[in-house]
Design a protein around this motif. Structure first.
Motif, mmCIF file in Angstrom:
data_model
loop_
_atom_site.group_PDB
_atom_site.id
_atom_site.type_symbol
_atom_site.label_atom_id
_atom_site.label_comp_id
_atom_site.label_asym_id
_atom_site.label_seq_id
_atom_site.Cartn_x
_atom_site.Cartn_y
_atom_site.Cartn_z
ATOM 1 N N MET A 171 0.826 -1.207 0.000
ATOM 2 C CA MET A 171 0.000 0.000 0.000
ATOM 3 C C MET A 171 0.862 1.259 0.000
ATOM 4 S SD MET A 171 -3.127 0.878 -0.011
ATOM 5 C CE MET A 171 -4.156 2.245 0.288
ATOM 6 N N LEU B 293 2.474 2.012 -3.418
ATOM 7 C CA LEU B 293 1.466 2.525 -4.340
ATOM 8 C C LEU B 293 1.201 4.003 -4.073
ATOM 9 C CD1 LEU B 293 -0.629 1.965 -6.551
ATOM 10 C CD2 LEU B 293 -2.246 1.430 -4.737
ATOM 11 N N VAL C 7 4.153 6.024 -5.363
ATOM 12 C CA VAL C 7 4.126 6.144 -6.824
ATOM 13 C C VAL C 7 3.072 7.165 -7.243
ATOM 14 C CG1 VAL C 7 3.588 4.911 -8.953
ATOM 15 C CG2 VAL C 7 5.088 3.869 -7.263
ATOM 16 N N LEU C 8 1.904 7.109 -6.632
ATOM 17 C CA LEU C 8 0.862 8.079 -6.963
ATOM 18 C C LEU C 8 1.291 9.502 -6.609
ATOM 19 C CD1 LEU C 8 -2.366 6.170 -5.901
ATOM 20 C CD2 LEU C 8 -1.633 6.749 -8.217
#
Length: 56
Positions: free
Chosen positions: A1, A4, A7-8
């Protein structure tokens, strides 16, 4: 999580920087056109000399 989300976050930062750079390019182009038009359209003074179109 967490990867992610990282990266976002990276994508959002890069997208924001890209948009800002694109907007700054357009502002620079507009200012260049205005600057060049100032040289072309500057008026002559009473002695017939071309004056500066800017104040400084």
């Amino acid at each position: 999580m967490v990867p992610l989300l990282l990266v976002l976050l990276l994508v959002l930062i890069l997208f924001g920087a890209g948009f800002a750079l694109e907007a700054l390019w357009w502002v620079a182009v507009i200012l260049l056109v205005v600057w060049l038009l100032g040289f072309v359209l500057r008026s002559a003074d009473s002695a017939g000399k071309r004056g500066r179109w800017y104040r400084w």
